[in-house]
Design a protein around this motif. Structure first.
Motif, mmCIF file in Angstrom:
data_model
loop_
_atom_site.group_PDB
_atom_site.id
_atom_site.type_symbol
_atom_site.label_atom_id
_atom_site.label_comp_id
_atom_site.label_asym_id
_atom_site.label_seq_id
_atom_site.Cartn_x
_atom_site.Cartn_y
_atom_site.Cartn_z
ATOM 1 N N UNK A 35 -11.720 9.265 -15.392
ATOM 2 C CA UNK A 35 -11.573 9.775 -16.875
ATOM 3 C C UNK A 35 -11.115 7.414 -17.470
ATOM 4 N N UNK A 36 -10.917 7.219 -16.463
ATOM 5 C CA UNK A 36 -9.971 5.905 -16.478
ATOM 6 C C UNK A 36 -9.737 5.055 -15.628
ATOM 7 N N UNK A 37 -10.359 3.696 -15.605
ATOM 8 C CA UNK A 37 -10.213 3.337 -13.952
ATOM 9 C C UNK A 37 -10.596 1.992 -15.067
ATOM 10 N N UNK A 38 -10.059 1.211 -13.276
ATOM 11 C CA UNK A 38 -10.191 -0.375 -13.998
ATOM 12 C C UNK A 38 -9.463 -1.293 -13.030
ATOM 13 N N UNK A 39 -9.789 -2.073 -12.483
ATOM 14 C CA UNK A 39 -8.947 -3.520 -12.122
ATOM 15 C C UNK A 39 -7.451 -3.625 -12.274
ATOM 16 N N UNK A 40 -6.509 -3.784 -11.402
ATOM 17 C CA UNK A 40 -4.891 -4.588 -11.842
ATOM 18 C C UNK A 40 -4.484 -5.675 -10.747
ATOM 19 N N UNK A 41 -3.598 -6.581 -11.837
ATOM 20 C CA UNK A 41 -3.091 -7.497 -10.634
ATOM 21 C C UNK A 41 -1.940 -7.901 -10.914
ATOM 22 N N UNK A 42 -0.715 -7.423 -9.800
ATOM 23 C CA UNK A 42 0.036 -7.604 -10.149
ATOM 24 C C UNK A 42 0.764 -8.349 -9.200
ATOM 25 N N UNK A 43 1.476 -9.262 -9.506
ATOM 26 C CA UNK A 43 2.638 -10.726 -8.650
ATOM 27 C C UNK A 43 4.177 -9.324 -8.318
ATOM 28 N N UNK A 87 -5.672 -4.595 -6.873
ATOM 29 C CA UNK A 87 -6.369 -3.402 -6.700
ATOM 30 C C UNK A 87 -6.924 -2.506 -7.563
ATOM 31 N N UNK A 88 -7.473 -1.256 -7.280
ATOM 32 C CA UNK A 88 -8.460 -1.052 -8.713
ATOM 33 C C UNK A 88 -7.846 0.697 -9.007
ATOM 34 N N UNK A 89 -7.030 1.396 -10.109
ATOM 35 C CA UNK A 89 -6.360 2.312 -10.565
ATOM 36 C C UNK A 89 -7.651 3.268 -10.746
ATOM 37 N N UNK A 90 -7.204 4.638 -10.741
ATOM 38 C CA UNK A 90 -8.030 6.061 -11.361
ATOM 39 C C UNK A 90 -7.563 6.543 -11.466
ATOM 40 N N UNK A 116 0.913 -1.254 0.225
ATOM 41 C CA UNK A 116 -0.092 0.224 -0.488
ATOM 42 C C UNK A 116 0.865 0.992 -0.069
ATOM 43 N N UNK A 117 2.099 1.284 0.680
ATOM 44 C CA UNK A 117 2.642 2.041 0.838
ATOM 45 C C UNK A 117 3.397 2.336 -0.110
ATOM 46 N N UNK A 118 4.594 1.561 -1.043
ATOM 47 C CA UNK A 118 4.483 2.055 -2.644
ATOM 48 C C UNK A 118 3.772 2.377 -3.468
ATOM 49 N N UNK A 119 2.354 1.606 -3.621
ATOM 50 C CA UNK A 119 1.655 2.127 -4.916
ATOM 51 C C UNK A 119 0.967 3.573 -3.943
ATOM 52 N N UNK A 120 1.641 3.542 -2.942
ATOM 53 C CA UNK A 120 1.183 5.210 -2.459
ATOM 54 C C UNK A 120 1.866 6.639 -3.005
ATOM 55 N N UNK A 121 3.599 5.902 -3.327
ATOM 56 C CA UNK A 121 4.228 6.782 -3.653
ATOM 57 C C UNK A 121 4.724 6.343 -4.794
ATOM 58 N N UNK A 122 4.179 5.887 -5.578
ATOM 59 C CA UNK A 122 3.779 5.443 -6.832
ATOM 60 C C UNK A 122 3.215 6.715 -7.895
ATOM 61 N N UNK A 130 -1.830 15.286 -21.766
ATOM 62 C CA UNK A 130 -2.206 15.593 -20.892
ATOM 63 C C UNK A 130 -2.322 14.591 -19.877
ATOM 64 N N UNK A 131 -1.929 14.284 -18.286
ATOM 65 C CA UNK A 131 -1.270 13.731 -17.954
ATOM 66 C C UNK A 131 -2.358 13.486 -16.278
ATOM 67 N N UNK A 132 -2.915 12.716 -16.443
ATOM 68 C CA UNK A 132 -4.086 12.555 -15.765
ATOM 69 C C UNK A 132 -3.667 12.581 -14.294
ATOM 70 N N UNK A 133 -4.508 13.132 -13.100
ATOM 71 C CA UNK A 133 -3.974 12.174 -11.564
ATOM 72 C C UNK A 133 -4.276 10.851 -10.625
ATOM 73 N N UNK A 134 -3.165 10.164 -10.706
ATOM 74 C CA UNK A 134 -3.379 8.388 -11.086
ATOM 75 C C UNK A 134 -3.901 8.756 -9.239
ATOM 76 N N UNK A 135 -4.182 7.761 -8.829
ATOM 77 C CA UNK A 135 -4.864 6.967 -7.853
ATOM 78 C C UNK A 135 -5.070 5.396 -7.734
ATOM 79 N N UNK A 136 -4.787 5.179 -6.187
ATOM 80 C CA UNK A 136 -5.218 3.479 -5.542
ATOM 81 C C UNK A 136 -5.791 2.725 -5.339
ATOM 82 N N UNK A 137 -6.837 2.351 -5.453
ATOM 83 C CA UNK A 137 -8.287 1.808 -4.286
ATOM 84 C C UNK A 137 -8.038 0.186 -3.778
ATOM 85 N N UNK A 138 -8.872 -0.086 -3.088
ATOM 86 C CA UNK A 138 -8.882 -1.633 -3.061
ATOM 87 C C UNK A 138 -7.844 -1.853 -2.998
ATOM 88 N N UNK A 139 -6.674 -2.163 -2.568
ATOM 89 C CA UNK A 139 -5.725 -2.764 -2.564
ATOM 90 C C UNK A 139 -5.835 -4.378 -1.641
#
Length: 155
Positions: A127-135, A116-119, A36-42, A93-102
């Motif tokens: 303007x864009x969102x969806x689920x993702x999976x990381x290993x 998790x989900x990105x938005x 969670x901390x890594x994704x927040x920094x990312x 144009x670079x949109x602002x990124x958030x991660x949710x439901x990690x």
């Protein structure tokens, strides 16, 4: 293997105690909190326009994989180039990124599965969102992404 740190028994019996000698040197921690901390920094790196910082969470090798839009891409550099051209090129144009439901599920001491989900936000709209999976693999004191499978929500 550091044989000098292993116990060999007493009196030349030849009894080996190998537990710990061959074990990977992985620090125990809290994978959920660490990822969670890594994704927040990312996300903060992304939002600050720091592509290098954002990409530092991906394993920097040719086997790092990224799946999106029905395509598989291999290698840290091609993924960097993709993000550079798609989101970080001058005038883009670079949109602002958030991660949710990690959610993080440890698989071993040094491997974890994250869902998790990105938005991406522009103004007050998503303007864009969806689920993702990381290993992820823990390398030293940090987690690194070995595989990223990102999907977009239907429009």
């Amino acid at each position: 293997m550091n044989v000098g740190r292993c116990a060999y028994g007493v009196g030349g019996t030849g009894l080996f105690i190998l537990i710990g000698c061959a074990a990977p040197q992985v620090r125990l921690g809290d994978p959920q909190a660490e990822v969670v901390a890594m994704l927040a920094r990312s996300a903060a790196d992304w939002n600050a326009g720091d592509l290098g910082g954002f990409m530092s969470d991906y394993a920097r090798d040719s086997l790092t994989s990224y799946v999106t839009g029905g395509h598989v891409q291999y290698g840290w550099q091609p993924l960097y180039d993709h993000y550079q051209a798609t989101y970080f090129a001058p005038g883009k144009a670079r949109d602002s990124l958030t991660f949710e439901e990690v959610r993080v599920r440890p698989l071993t001491l040094d491997l974890a599965l994250c869902t998790a989900r990105f938005a991406l936000h522009r103004g007050g709209a998503v303007v864009a969102s969806g689920p993702f999976t990381l290993i992820l693999q823990k390398r030293g004191d940090r987690w690194q992404i070995l595989h990223d499978h990102t999907s977009s929500d239907p429009k």
